[in-house]
Design a protein around this motif. Sequence first.
Motif, short mmCIF file in Angstrom:
data_model
loop_
_atom_site.label_atom_id
_atom_site.label_comp_id
_atom_site.label_asym_id
_atom_site.label_seq_id
_atom_site.Cartn_x
_atom_site.Cartn_y
_atom_site.Cartn_z
N THR A 138 -40.48 31.74 0.77
CA THR A 138 -41.78 31.46 0.26
C THR A 138 -41.88 30.63 -0.92
O THR A 138 -41.25 31.48 -2.04
CB THR A 138 -42.70 32.46 0.37
N VAL A 139 -42.15 29.45 -1.30
CA VAL A 139 -42.32 28.87 -2.62
C VAL A 139 -43.59 28.56 -2.86
O VAL A 139 -44.20 27.81 -2.12
CB VAL A 139 -41.18 27.75 -2.43
N ILE A 140 -44.05 29.01 -4.04
CA ILE A 140 -45.20 28.38 -4.60
C ILE A 140 -45.27 27.66 -5.72
O ILE A 140 -44.60 28.38 -6.69
CB ILE A 140 -46.51 29.66 -4.70
N GLU A 141 -45.88 26.27 -6.18
CA GLU A 141 -45.74 25.72 -7.31
C GLU A 141 -46.84 25.12 -7.49
O GLU A 141 -47.59 24.67 -6.49
CB GLU A 141 -44.54 24.69 -7.22
N GLY A 142 -47.15 24.58 -8.84
CA GLY A 142 -48.24 23.87 -9.06
C GLY A 142 -47.81 22.31 -9.15
O GLY A 142 -46.62 22.06 -8.82
N VAL A 192 -40.20 24.38 8.09
CA VAL A 192 -40.87 24.24 6.80
C VAL A 192 -42.26 23.65 6.99
O VAL A 192 -42.49 22.90 7.45
CB VAL A 192 -40.04 23.15 5.91
N THR A 193 -43.11 24.48 6.34
CA THR A 193 -44.55 24.10 6.28
C THR A 193 -45.08 23.93 4.85
O THR A 193 -44.57 25.20 4.04
CB THR A 193 -45.46 24.92 7.27
N VAL A 194 -45.92 23.18 4.56
CA VAL A 194 -46.39 23.17 3.17
C VAL A 194 -47.96 23.06 3.11
O VAL A 194 -48.49 22.30 3.86
CB VAL A 194 -45.87 22.09 2.42
N SER A 195 -48.54 24.24 2.80
CA SER A 195 -49.92 24.16 2.66
C SER A 195 -50.65 23.92 1.21
O SER A 195 -50.16 24.65 0.35
CB SER A 195 -50.56 25.19 3.37
N PRO A 196 -51.34 22.92 1.12
CA PRO A 196 -51.96 22.75 -0.39
C PRO A 196 -53.12 23.59 -0.62
O PRO A 196 -53.77 23.79 0.40
CB PRO A 196 -52.45 21.33 -0.48
N ARG A 197 -53.09 24.32 -1.83
CA ARG A 197 -54.15 25.39 -1.90
C ARG A 197 -54.89 24.55 -3.16
O ARG A 197 -54.64 24.91 -4.24
CB ARG A 197 -53.65 26.68 -2.26
N ASP A 253 -72.53 21.50 -15.69
CA ASP A 253 -72.54 20.26 -14.93
C ASP A 253 -70.94 19.84 -14.69
O ASP A 253 -70.68 18.54 -14.18
CB ASP A 253 -73.31 19.05 -15.46
N GLY A 254 -70.12 20.53 -15.18
CA GLY A 254 -68.57 20.03 -15.12
C GLY A 254 -68.11 20.74 -13.81
O GLY A 254 -68.53 21.64 -13.24
N VAL A 255 -66.77 20.20 -13.41
CA VAL A 255 -65.93 20.49 -12.34
C VAL A 255 -64.57 20.24 -12.38
O VAL A 255 -64.29 19.27 -13.43
CB VAL A 255 -66.43 19.35 -11.05
N PHE A 256 -63.91 21.34 -12.11
CA PHE A 256 -62.32 21.18 -12.23
C PHE A 256 -61.56 21.49 -11.16
O PHE A 256 -62.08 22.28 -10.39
CB PHE A 256 -61.90 22.08 -13.27
N CYS A 257 -60.63 20.44 -10.57
CA CYS A 257 -60.13 20.50 -9.56
C CYS A 257 -58.50 20.87 -9.60
O CYS A 257 -57.93 19.71 -10.41
CB CYS A 257 -60.16 19.40 -8.46
N TYR A 258 -57.69 21.53 -9.01
CA TYR A 258 -56.33 21.62 -9.16
C TYR A 258 -55.60 22.06 -7.78
O TYR A 258 -56.46 23.01 -7.25
CB TYR A 258 -55.72 22.61 -10.24
N THR A 259 -54.42 21.43 -7.53
CA THR A 259 -54.09 21.88 -6.16
C THR A 259 -52.65 22.69 -6.46
O THR A 259 -51.72 21.97 -7.01
CB THR A 259 -53.76 20.78 -5.23
N PHE A 260 -52.45 23.81 -5.76
CA PHE A 260 -51.08 24.56 -5.85
C PHE A 260 -50.48 24.16 -4.37
O PHE A 260 -51.22 23.87 -3.55
CB PHE A 260 -51.25 25.91 -5.91
N PHE A 261 -49.13 24.33 -4.35
CA PHE A 261 -48.50 23.93 -3.15
C PHE A 261 -47.69 25.29 -2.67
O PHE A 261 -46.72 25.77 -3.43
CB PHE A 261 -47.59 22.74 -3.16
N LYS A 262 -48.10 25.77 -1.47
CA LYS A 262 -47.23 26.85 -0.95
C LYS A 262 -46.40 26.54 0.33
O LYS A 262 -46.85 25.92 1.31
CB LYS A 262 -48.30 27.80 -0.28
N ALA A 263 -45.03 26.71 0.00
CA ALA A 263 -44.15 26.19 1.22
C ALA A 263 -43.29 27.54 1.82
O ALA A 263 -43.16 28.37 1.16
CB ALA A 263 -43.07 25.33 0.63
N VAL A 264 -43.37 27.51 3.06
CA VAL A 264 -42.66 28.48 3.82
C VAL A 264 -41.70 27.86 4.61
O VAL A 264 -41.69 26.79 5.45
CB VAL A 264 -43.61 29.40 4.40
N GLY A 265 -40.34 28.42 4.61
CA GLY A 265 -39.25 27.89 5.58
C GLY A 265 -38.73 29.00 6.28
O GLY A 265 -38.39 30.27 5.44
N ASN A 266 -37.77 28.62 7.11
CA ASN A 266 -37.11 29.76 7.73
C ASN A 266 -35.65 29.48 7.70
O ASN A 266 -35.35 28.30 7.49
CB ASN A 266 -37.40 30.08 9.35
#
Length: 269
Positions: A138-142, A192-197, A253-266
Amino acid sequence: MSGIYVHGYRPEENERLRDQAGTLVEQLHGDTAYPAGSQVLEAGCGVGAQTITLATRSPEAHFTSIDVSPDSVAEAQRKVNDAVLTNVDVRQADVFALSFAPESFDHVFVCFVLEHLAQPERALGSLGTLFRPGGSITVIEGDHGSAYFHPDSAAANDAIECLVTLQRRNGGDALIGRRLYPLMVDAGFEAVTVSPRMVYADASRPALVDGFTKKTFTAMIEGAREPAIAARLIEPGRFEAGIRDLHRTTEADGVFCYTFFKAVGNRGR
Ligand SMILES: C[S@@+](CC[C@H](N)C(=O)[O-])C[C@H]1O[C@@H](n2cnc3c(N)ncnc32)[C@H](O)[C@@H]1O
């Protein structure tokens, strides 16, 4: 150590990583659990921010958590002791020079480490030999290119770009999240599956505004102030304006978005 760790090891950085881990814990780790009796290698555990979550959530799995920094290892060990966790061994080691026998583990976990390495492919390749066929990595990166916000600000984007540039000059890649899928496939992992968070923070989510927008992301960019100015990547006034505008996104009234990516492989059998 291949690649210099651009965020440094200051106490404020440790606090930032703790805040980050606390705020994002459910979003990043909610779907990670290791079976009873399994052996898990956590590579690049830092000060143990993820270690405590992992070991608490999978109390009957055993974790070997390694980091190249002796100071971080000492802090991680303190945290493990404070949490009275008996299922974690913390050790100082370089991910490129690990002495574990092949297939010593069932699973491997890596979080926010590859972005700092000049050779993430090589790190994945050697980690791939350390777990058994049928096991998982499992690998998690920004990915700092995934940051967007309201009100938008060219100065804030310039300040963020400073960190991306500094990290690149140190051999790392602050945009690595988007590369996880090809990196994992090229390393030979299967299924391998990658899910954006995506982290989405507005005033209706004050814990995320405080824990993520302020104390994690903006604090991280602020940490680049001195090196960015020393490297003449930006004028001091422009950097300050960028930081001010990032804080501006935490107002009502502010908004902030950021996506992490979580990958799992066998690892194939
Ligand atoms: C951003 S921190 C992440 C720590 C932890 N995984 C977390 O999520 O809080 C990156 C860590 O990778 C470690 N690191 C960098 N290069 C390494 C290497 N070659 N071997 C082992 N650890 C390394 C650094 O010392 C640092 O503690």
